[in-house]
Design an enzyme around this catalytic site. Structure first.
Site, PDB file in Angstrom:
ATOM      1  N   CYS A  68      -7.332  32.496   3.035  1.00 27.26           N
ATOM      2  CA  CYS A  68      -6.978  33.719   2.312  1.00 27.26           C
ATOM      3  C   CYS A  68      -8.204  34.120   1.504  1.00 27.26           C
ATOM      4  O   CYS A  68      -9.283  33.571   1.707  1.00 27.26           O
ATOM      5  CB  CYS A  68      -5.716  33.562   1.458  1.00 27.26           C
ATOM      6  SG  CYS A  68      -5.837  32.510   0.004  1.00 27.26           S
ATOM      7  N   THR A  70      -9.162  33.643  -1.669  1.00 25.46           N
ATOM      8  CA  THR A  70      -9.743  32.548  -2.449  1.00 25.46           C
ATOM      9  C   THR A  70      -9.434  31.184  -1.861  1.00 25.46           C
ATOM     10  O   THR A  70     -10.064  30.206  -2.235  1.00 25.46           O
ATOM     11  CB  THR A  70      -9.201  32.558  -3.894  1.00 25.46           C
ATOM     12  OG1 THR A  70      -7.789  32.323  -3.854  1.00 25.46           O
ATOM     13  CG2 THR A  70      -9.522  33.863  -4.603  1.00 25.46           C
ATOM     14  N   HIS A 101     -10.901  10.452   1.926  1.00 24.57           N
ATOM     15  CA  HIS A 101     -10.130   9.862   0.830  1.00 24.57           C
ATOM     16  C   HIS A 101      -8.671  10.290   0.790  1.00 24.57           C
ATOM     17  O   HIS A 101      -7.825   9.522   0.335  1.00 24.57           O
ATOM     18  CB  HIS A 101     -10.764  10.208  -0.520  1.00 24.57           C
ATOM     19  CG  HIS A 101     -12.078   9.557  -0.739  1.00 24.57           C
ATOM     20  ND1 HIS A 101     -12.741   9.625  -1.945  1.00 24.57           N
ATOM     21  CD2 HIS A 101     -12.884   8.824   0.077  1.00 24.57           C
ATOM     22  CE1 HIS A 101     -13.877   8.967  -1.864  1.00 24.57           C
ATOM     23  NE2 HIS A 101     -13.996   8.477  -0.645  1.00 24.57           N
ATOM     24  N   HIS A 136      -7.358   3.826  -0.088  1.00 22.62           N
ATOM     25  CA  HIS A 136      -6.857   5.202  -0.154  1.00 22.62           C
ATOM     26  C   HIS A 136      -5.454   5.338   0.443  1.00 22.62           C
ATOM     27  O   HIS A 136      -4.724   6.271   0.119  1.00 22.62           O
ATOM     28  CB  HIS A 136      -7.813   6.149   0.572  1.00 22.62           C
ATOM     29  CG  HIS A 136      -9.205   6.096   0.041  1.00 22.62           C
ATOM     30  ND1 HIS A 136      -9.551   6.585  -1.195  1.00 22.62           N
ATOM     31  CD2 HIS A 136     -10.336   5.587   0.581  1.00 22.62           C
ATOM     32  CE1 HIS A 136     -10.837   6.390  -1.398  1.00 22.62           C
ATOM     33  NE2 HIS A 136     -11.345   5.790  -0.338  1.00 22.62           N
TER      34      HIS A 136
END
Length: 147
Positions: A68, A70, A101, A136
């Site tokens: 989009c 931003t 991660h 992680h």
């Protein structure tokens, strides 16, 4: 060996960048699901973020790309769907680390904030970086748990 399916979705602000990335993915041999939008006419980013996230969470695509203006709105919309881990990135390092991660399965980009070459670099890093697992894994597992 065939490459995984990548789904793409964008609102009107991300329409051109989505199309450019779609063409790039096809040229590299990826199967692509283009979930729209299909013009620069104004649409609502939550509709496209949700559709993309549901597609990835259901396993119809291995990864997704959301665009989009931003990248913020569409990533928020995508992350409301269980099983979706959308990461808004702005450079190669964040694109690599969101995979390594966080095991992100959706890359979110802001078409009005980054250039085409940076978007291409982010996409490449996102698709080529494996999840590191290890320490992680437990953290990522907690992302799917209710608060």
């Amino acid at each position: 060996m065939s490459k995984p399916t990548v789904a793409l979705a964008a609102d009107h602000a991300g329409f051109e960048l989505k199309n450019l990335l779609r063409d790039e993915l096809k040229a590299q041999g990826y199967d692509v699901l283009d979930l729209g939008t299909n013009s620069s006419d104004s649409v609502d980013y939550p509709d496209f973020g949700r559709k993309l996230a549901e597609t990835v969470a259901a396993g119809k695509a291995a990864r997704g790309v959301a665009v989009c203006g931003t990248g913020i709105g569409i990533s928020i919309a995508a992350n409301r769907i269980p099983g979706c881990r959308a990461a808004l990135v702005h450079d190669i390092t964040s694109a690599r680390l969101c995979r390594e991660h966080n095991d992100a399965n959706v890359l979110a980009l802001g078409a009005r904030l980054i250039g085409v070459e940076t978007a291409r670099d982010c996409l490449k890093a996102f698709l080529e970086t494996p999840f590191a697992g290890g320490r992680h894994s437990g953290r990522v597992a907690k992302l799917g748990q209710p608060a």
